[in-house]
Design a protein around this motif. Structure first.
Motif, PDB file in Angstrom:
ATOM      1  N   ASP A  20       0.840  -1.201   0.000  1.00  0.00           N
ATOM      2  CA  ASP A  20       0.000   0.000   0.000  1.00  0.00           C
ATOM      3  C   ASP A  20       0.875   1.251   0.000  1.00  0.00           C
ATOM      4  OD1 ASP A  20      -2.571  -1.420   0.317  1.00  0.00           O
ATOM      5  OD2 ASP A  20      -1.651  -2.073   2.200  1.00  0.00           O
ATOM      6  N   SER A  21       2.013   1.179   0.663  1.00  0.00           N
ATOM      7  CA  SER A  21       2.981   2.278   0.654  1.00  0.00           C
ATOM      8  C   SER A  21       4.371   1.723   0.374  1.00  0.00           C
ATOM      9  CB  SER A  21       3.025   3.001   2.010  1.00  0.00           C
ATOM     10  OG  SER A  21       1.811   3.650   2.287  1.00  0.00           O
ATOM     11  N   VAL A  22       5.130   2.459  -0.433  1.00  0.00           N
ATOM     12  CA  VAL A  22       6.508   2.052  -0.742  1.00  0.00           C
ATOM     13  C   VAL A  22       7.426   3.216  -0.377  1.00  0.00           C
ATOM     14  CG1 VAL A  22       8.098   1.249  -2.525  1.00  0.00           C
ATOM     15  CG2 VAL A  22       5.674   0.651  -2.687  1.00  0.00           C
ATOM     16  N   ILE A  23       8.409   2.936   0.467  1.00  0.00           N
ATOM     17  CA  ILE A  23       9.402   3.961   0.798  1.00  0.00           C
ATOM     18  C   ILE A  23      10.608   3.734  -0.096  1.00  0.00           C
ATOM     19  CG2 ILE A  23      10.801   5.003   2.626  1.00  0.00           C
ATOM     20  CD1 ILE A  23       7.785   5.095   3.192  1.00  0.00           C
ATOM     21  N   TRP A  24      10.997   4.760  -0.817  1.00  0.00           N
ATOM     22  CA  TRP A  24      12.177   4.671  -1.674  1.00  0.00           C
ATOM     23  C   TRP A  24      13.381   5.231  -0.915  1.00  0.00           C
ATOM     24  CZ3 TRP A  24      10.353   7.138  -6.965  1.00  0.00           C
ATOM     25  CH2 TRP A  24       9.459   6.244  -7.593  1.00  0.00           C
ATOM     26  N   GLY A  25      14.468   4.473  -0.907  1.00  0.00           N
ATOM     27  CA  GLY A  25      15.685   4.964  -0.289  1.00  0.00           C
ATOM     28  C   GLY A  25      16.848   4.842  -1.261  1.00  0.00           C
ATOM     29  N   SER A  26      17.538   5.943  -1.464  1.00  0.00           N
ATOM     30  CA  SER A  26      18.711   5.907  -2.352  1.00  0.00           C
ATOM     31  C   SER A  26      19.826   6.752  -1.755  1.00  0.00           C
ATOM     32  CB  SER A  26      18.349   6.469  -3.731  1.00  0.00           C
ATOM     33  OG  SER A  26      19.524   6.579  -4.525  1.00  0.00           O
ATOM     34  N   PRO A  27      21.076   6.292  -1.970  1.00  0.00           N
ATOM     35  CA  PRO A  27      22.192   7.182  -1.659  1.00  0.00           C
ATOM     36  C   PRO A  27      22.213   8.337  -2.658  1.00  0.00           C
ATOM     37  CG  PRO A  27      22.990   4.999  -2.375  1.00  0.00           C
ATOM     38  CD  PRO A  27      21.505   4.993  -2.523  1.00  0.00           C
ATOM     39  N   VAL A  28      22.803   9.451  -2.264  1.00  0.00           N
ATOM     40  CA  VAL A  28      23.067  10.542  -3.217  1.00  0.00           C
ATOM     41  C   VAL A  28      24.302  10.154  -4.025  1.00  0.00           C
ATOM     42  CG1 VAL A  28      23.784  12.950  -3.487  1.00  0.00           C
ATOM     43  CG2 VAL A  28      22.111  12.341  -1.727  1.00  0.00           C
TER      44      VAL A  28
ATOM     45  N   ALA B  46      23.237  11.376   1.992  1.00  0.00           N
ATOM     46  CA  ALA B  46      24.416  11.953   1.334  1.00  0.00           C
ATOM     47  C   ALA B  46      25.644  11.833   2.219  1.00  0.00           C
ATOM     48  CB  ALA B  46      24.167  13.429   1.019  1.00  0.00           C
ATOM     49  N   GLY B  47      26.756  11.527   1.586  1.00  0.00           N
ATOM     50  CA  GLY B  47      28.023  11.555   2.320  1.00  0.00           C
ATOM     51  C   GLY B  47      28.415  12.997   2.617  1.00  0.00           C
ATOM     52  N   GLY B  48      28.089  13.898   1.702  1.00  0.00           N
ATOM     53  CA  GLY B  48      28.406  15.316   1.852  1.00  0.00           C
ATOM     54  C   GLY B  48      27.198  16.110   2.328  1.00  0.00           C
ATOM     55  N   GLY B  49      27.104  17.338   1.811  1.00  0.00           N
ATOM     56  CA  GLY B  49      26.127  18.265   2.402  1.00  0.00           C
ATOM     57  C   GLY B  49      24.849  18.459   1.622  1.00  0.00           C
ATOM     58  N   SER B  50      24.696  17.868   0.449  1.00  0.00           N
ATOM     59  CA  SER B  50      23.512  18.253  -0.310  1.00  0.00           C
ATOM     60  C   SER B  50      22.753  17.061  -0.872  1.00  0.00           C
ATOM     61  CB  SER B  50      23.923  19.261  -1.406  1.00  0.00           C
ATOM     62  OG  SER B  50      23.756  18.737  -2.666  1.00  0.00           O
ATOM     63  N   PHE B  51      21.421  17.126  -0.681  1.00  0.00           N
ATOM     64  CA  PHE B  51      20.580  15.999  -1.100  1.00  0.00           C
ATOM     65  C   PHE B  51      19.339  16.446  -1.854  1.00  0.00           C
ATOM     66  CE2 PHE B  51      19.675  16.976   3.433  1.00  0.00           C
ATOM     67  CZ  PHE B  51      18.431  17.551   3.263  1.00  0.00           C
TER      68      PHE B  51
ATOM     69  N   VAL C 181      12.723  12.769   3.623  1.00  0.00           N
ATOM     70  CA  VAL C 181      13.899  12.786   4.506  1.00  0.00           C
ATOM     71  C   VAL C 181      15.182  12.829   3.690  1.00  0.00           C
ATOM     72  CG1 VAL C 181      15.185  11.532   6.286  1.00  0.00           C
ATOM     73  CG2 VAL C 181      12.684  11.449   6.280  1.00  0.00           C
ATOM     74  N   GLY C 182      16.014  13.810   3.980  1.00  0.00           N
ATOM     75  CA  GLY C 182      17.363  13.874   3.433  1.00  0.00           C
ATOM     76  C   GLY C 182      18.341  13.879   4.598  1.00  0.00           C
ATOM     77  N   ILE C 183      19.319  13.015   4.537  1.00  0.00           N
ATOM     78  CA  ILE C 183      20.320  12.958   5.611  1.00  0.00           C
ATOM     79  C   ILE C 183      21.661  13.342   5.015  1.00  0.00           C
ATOM     80  CG2 ILE C 183      21.440  11.464   7.320  1.00  0.00           C
ATOM     81  CD1 ILE C 183      18.934   9.676   7.250  1.00  0.00           C
ATOM     82  N   ARG C 184      22.230  14.450   5.507  1.00  0.00           N
ATOM     83  CA  ARG C 184      23.543  14.865   5.011  1.00  0.00           C
ATOM     84  C   ARG C 184      24.632  14.424   5.991  1.00  0.00           C
ATOM     85  NH1 ARG C 184      21.128  19.998   5.820  1.00  0.00           N
ATOM     86  NH2 ARG C 184      21.161  20.385   3.575  1.00  0.00           N
ATOM     87  N   ASN C 185      25.864  14.419   5.529  1.00  0.00           N
ATOM     88  CA  ASN C 185      27.006  14.015   6.382  1.00  0.00           C
ATOM     89  C   ASN C 185      26.677  12.732   7.155  1.00  0.00           C
ATOM     90  OD1 ASN C 185      28.329  16.419   5.590  1.00  0.00           O
ATOM     91  ND2 ASN C 185      27.213  17.558   7.152  1.00  0.00           N
TER      92      ASN C 185
ATOM     93  N   ARG D 225      27.855   9.951   7.991  1.00  0.00           N
ATOM     94  CA  ARG D 225      28.650   9.227   9.002  1.00  0.00           C
ATOM     95  C   ARG D 225      28.543   9.866  10.394  1.00  0.00           C
ATOM     96  NH1 ARG D 225      32.746  12.113   6.459  1.00  0.00           N
ATOM     97  NH2 ARG D 225      32.935  10.609   4.781  1.00  0.00           N
ATOM     98  N   ASP D 226      28.088  11.144  10.434  1.00  0.00           N
ATOM     99  CA  ASP D 226      27.889  11.779  11.743  1.00  0.00           C
ATOM    100  C   ASP D 226      26.490  11.529  12.298  1.00  0.00           C
ATOM    101  OD1 ASP D 226      30.384  12.871  11.358  1.00  0.00           O
ATOM    102  OD2 ASP D 226      29.584  14.731  10.473  1.00  0.00           O
ATOM    103  N   LYS D 227      25.598  10.989  11.463  1.00  0.00           N
ATOM    104  CA  LYS D 227      24.195  10.870  11.876  1.00  0.00           C
ATOM    105  C   LYS D 227      23.786   9.425  12.184  1.00  0.00           C
ATOM    106  CE  LYS D 227      23.857  15.217  10.941  1.00  0.00           C
ATOM    107  NZ  LYS D 227      23.622  15.714   9.614  1.00  0.00           N
ATOM    108  N   ILE D 228      24.510   8.489  11.593  1.00  0.00           N
ATOM    109  CA  ILE D 228      24.149   7.073  11.780  1.00  0.00           C
ATOM    110  C   ILE D 228      25.402   6.303  12.208  1.00  0.00           C
ATOM    111  CG2 ILE D 228      23.236   4.992  10.648  1.00  0.00           C
ATOM    112  CD1 ILE D 228      21.701   6.815   8.731  1.00  0.00           C
ATOM    113  N   GLU D 229      25.299   5.666  13.372  1.00  0.00           N
ATOM    114  CA  GLU D 229      26.430   4.879  13.872  1.00  0.00           C
ATOM    115  C   GLU D 229      25.959   3.477  14.236  1.00  0.00           C
ATOM    116  OE1 GLU D 229      28.194   6.991  17.161  1.00  0.00           O
ATOM    117  OE2 GLU D 229      28.608   8.759  15.900  1.00  0.00           O
ATOM    118  N   ASP D 230      26.643   2.476  13.717  1.00  0.00           N
ATOM    119  CA  ASP D 230      26.275   1.069  13.965  1.00  0.00           C
ATOM    120  C   ASP D 230      24.784   0.826  13.741  1.00  0.00           C
ATOM    121  OD1 ASP D 230      28.904   0.534  14.685  1.00  0.00           O
ATOM    122  OD2 ASP D 230      28.542   1.149  16.768  1.00  0.00           O
TER     123      ASP D 230
END
Ligand SMILES: Cc1cc2nc3c(=O)[nH]c(=O)nc-3n(C[C@H](O)[C@H](O)[C@H](O)COP(=O)(O)O)c2cc1C
Length: 205
Positions: free
Chosen positions: A72-80, A112-117, A140-144, A146-151
């Motif tokens: 019924d709902s599909v969440i799309w997730g992609s790296p930048v 994103a690994g960097g600053g823009s998504f 949802v856009g997540i920049r940088n 490695r500082d936001k997600i750990e393990d």
């Protein structure tokens, strides 16, 4: 009895330690807590060749498409990747069409690994329109990353909130019936579309 919404998330990264996959797991957790049945569709588990319209569809693609179509709902997730989405994500998408997404709610997430998504989310949104999906305004856009997600855990509170909201909205809007000209919507068809513009737009699809 109330129908259980089915929410799936398509993870478009081939990387072992993918932040996108980790973030999508949190989206699905939130959806599950709101009563959804969930599944993560990981591109690595579907050995899809580059889409070729001249070739017969591989069974793996048929299976993946069925799961998307049944959701019924599909969440799309992609790296930048280079200011857009990954080829792994796009390859799955090229196997799909209106049949999978007509009347389906889609949520967008990019990492994103960097600053823009922003451009990645824009490209995903346009692509969703191309298969007639209904895309949630919240994204949802997540920049940088490695500082936001750990393990596998999201360590930034505001990102965690946005991610959870995406899962909750995927459930809340899973059964959206957006036809404003439907009789029970209480809208006069002529007032809603006096020049028949929608009919013309539909003919262009
Ligand atoms: C081919 C390639 C292109 C990339 N392009 C960008 C980019 O344009 N902007 C950016 O911020 N990061 C870029 N990155 C970094 C990724 O966005 C980052 O590594 C991200 O965490 C990958 O997502 P994943 O962890 O889910 O695999 C690129 C990485 C690769 C491998």
């Amino acid at each position: 009895m109330k129908q259980t919404p089915v929410v799936v998330a398509l993870a478009g990264s081939m990387r072992d330690g993918s932040y996108t996959r980790a973030a999508l797991r949190h989206v699905l957790d939130a959806a599950e807590q709101r009563g959804a049945e969930t599944e993560l569709l990981d591109v690595r588990e579907y050995d899809l060749p580059v889409f070729d319209p001249d070739e017969d569809e591989p069974p793996e693609a048929t299976e993946l498409k069925r799961k998307i179509r049944d959701a019924d709902s599909v969440i799309w997730g992609s790296p930048v990747y280079h200011g857009s989405y990954s080829s792994a994500f796009r390859n799955v998408h090229d196997y799909c069409s209106f049949d999978e997404y007509e009347d389906t709610t889609v949520g967008l997430l990019t990492v994103a690994g960097g600053g823009s998504f922003a451009s990645t989310l824009d490209h995903m949104r346009v692509t969703a329109r191309g298969v007639h999906a209904w895309v949630l305004p919240h994204q949802v856009g997540i920049r940088n990353a490695r500082d936001k997600i750990e393990d596998g855990e999201i360590v930034d509170e505001s990102i965690e909130e946005r991610v959870r909201k995406l899962g909750e909205q995927a459930v809340e809007y899973a059964f959206i019936h957006p036809d404003v000209t439907a009789p029970d919507a209480g809208v006069d068809e002529e007032t809603a579309d006096p020049e028949g513009q929608q009919a013309e737009a539909d003919a262009d699809d």
